[in-house]
Design an enzyme around this catalytic site. Structure first.
Site, PDB file in Angstrom:
ATOM      1  CE  LYS A 153       6.182 -11.376   3.752  1.00 48.07           C
ATOM      2  NZ  LYS A 153       5.280 -10.240   3.800  1.00 48.07           N
TER       3      LYS A 153
HETATM    4  N1  PMP Z   1      -0.884  -8.696   4.400  1.00 48.35           N
HETATM    5  C1  PMP Z   1       0.239  -8.318   3.779  1.00 48.35           C
HETATM    6  C2  PMP Z   1       0.133  -7.553   2.504  1.00 48.35           C
HETATM    7  C3  PMP Z   1       1.490  -8.644   4.316  1.00 48.35           C
HETATM    8  O1  PMP Z   1       2.606  -8.260   3.714  1.00 48.35           O
HETATM    9  C4  PMP Z   1       1.547  -9.366   5.524  1.00 48.35           C
HETATM   10  C5  PMP Z   1       2.862  -9.708   6.127  1.00 48.35           C
HETATM   11  N2  PMP Z   1       3.362 -10.908   5.584  1.00 48.35           N
HETATM   12  C6  PMP Z   1       0.348  -9.735   6.137  1.00 48.35           C
HETATM   13  C7  PMP Z   1      -0.854  -9.398   5.542  1.00 48.35           C
HETATM   14  C8  PMP Z   1       0.338 -10.512   7.424  1.00 48.35           C
HETATM   15  O2  PMP Z   1       0.869 -11.788   7.216  1.00 48.35           O
HETATM   16  P1  PMP Z   1       1.580 -12.602   8.409  1.00 48.35           P
HETATM   17  O3  PMP Z   1       0.597 -12.668   9.506  1.00 48.35           O
HETATM   18  O4  PMP Z   1       1.860 -13.914   7.800  1.00 48.35           O
HETATM   19  O5  PMP Z   1       2.787 -11.833   8.783  1.00 48.35           O
END
Ligand code: PMP
Length: 295
Positions: A153
């Site tokens: 991230k």
């Molecule tokens: N895809 C993207 C591009 C994201 O930014 C996120 C958010 N982190 C997600 C999917 C979903 O991830 P999570 O379930 O860990 O929040």
């Protein structure tokens, strides 16, 4: 919206007022987007504030720092403890938590030395709402996994999400769907996607997507419910012949899609597997399911 004069953040080893913290204008994060962050939620449960999957989120933060060569020494346990303290200091239970690792001063394009950890939190207001989403396919693709670490991230990666969101929101849609570089369905600008077709669920495999923590939770819930789910690539044409579809993400939780481009999903949301998963997920984050088992 995010803070006022009383808001406390964790910054560079101490708890300070949000209004008083200063970040260097020469931080590499500001110039080139080399920083890592997380999006975490805490929920008010009968046992007080509970951070959902703190370990998984902080492991992902540490993974991001490692692959981006960002100095970052905090352990998952320290980070979790600091976050609970921050919530308490701000009197928050239902909150969105935003840890951000900002890199040091360096105008060159190799990783800066040193970093500052910032943890912010604010009262949660639902990002996507309860209604079904009208989604449009974006002209922007998800980044090539050979060009960056798509599972980290990294702040700079979010330019891609911003471009896609801007495009579709200006056209009057709620959210953007992005394809990967091979033309397969990848994910939303900030959430993963599942589709339901003939009683089976499908979600794109890891590789070109963020390995969502909500996605992993939903896969576990599917197993528990005995729902058949396949992690496999599918095309936009496949999605446009699906019965139903939903997004998963920390912010979105589990949220149904009304349409993708011109295609309206024919199954009533109430009858979909997504709706069952949405309800179960809400119980899971609120810690209600464990309680039921104990009883
Ligand atoms: N895809 C993207 C591009 C994201 O930014 C996120 C958010 N982190 C997600 C999917 C979903 O991830 P999570 O379930 O860990 O929040």
């Amino acid at each position: 919206m995010y803070y006022d004069e009383n808001t406390v953040i964790f910054y560079n080893g101490e708890f300070v007022k949000a209004t008083e913290a200063k970040v260097s204008l020469y931080s590499q994060t500001l110039h080139y987007g080399n920083g890592v962050f997380e999006g975490i939620r805490s929920y008010e449960t009968s046992e007080g504030a509970k951070i959902f999957k703190a370990k998984e989120h902080y492991e992902r933060l540490k993974f991001g720092a490692e692959v981006m060569n960002i100095d970052f020494d905090y352990s998952v346990a320290q980070l979790t403890e600091l976050t609970y303290e921050l919530l308490e200091r701000n009197g928050l239970k239902d909150a969105y938590i935003r840890p951000l690792v900002v890199t040091g001063e360096n105008m060159g394009v190799f990783s800066a030395e040193g970093s500052d950890l910032i943890i912010q939190c604010w009262q949660w207001g639902k990002l996507m709402g309860e209604r079904l989403l009208r989604v449009k396919t974006s002209r922007f693709q998800r980044p090539n996994p050979n060009a960056c670490f798509v599972e980290a991230k990294v702040t700079g990666h979010y330019i891609n999400s911003i471009l896609a969101s801007n495009e579709v929101k200006r056209a009057g849609y709620d959210e953007a769907l992005l394809l990967d570089m091979n033309g397969h369905v990848a994910e939303c600008s900030g959430a993963n996607i599942f589709m339901e077709k003939d009683g089976c669920l499908y979600t794109p495999p890891k590789g070109h997507i963020m390995a969502g923590i909500t996605r992993a939770t939903v896969l576990e819930l599917c197993e528990e419910l005995g729902f058949e789910v396949k992690e496999q690539h599918f095309t936009l044409a496949d999605l446009k012949s699906a019965d139903s579809a939903f997004f998963t993400g920390t912010a979105a939780e589990v949220i149904g899609l009304q349409s993708i481009d011109e295609y309206e999903f024919p199954m009533e949301w109430k009858s979909s597997k997504g709706n069952q998963l949405m309800k179960l997920y809400k119980q899971e984050v609120l810690g209600l399911r464990k309680k039921q088992t104990v009883l």
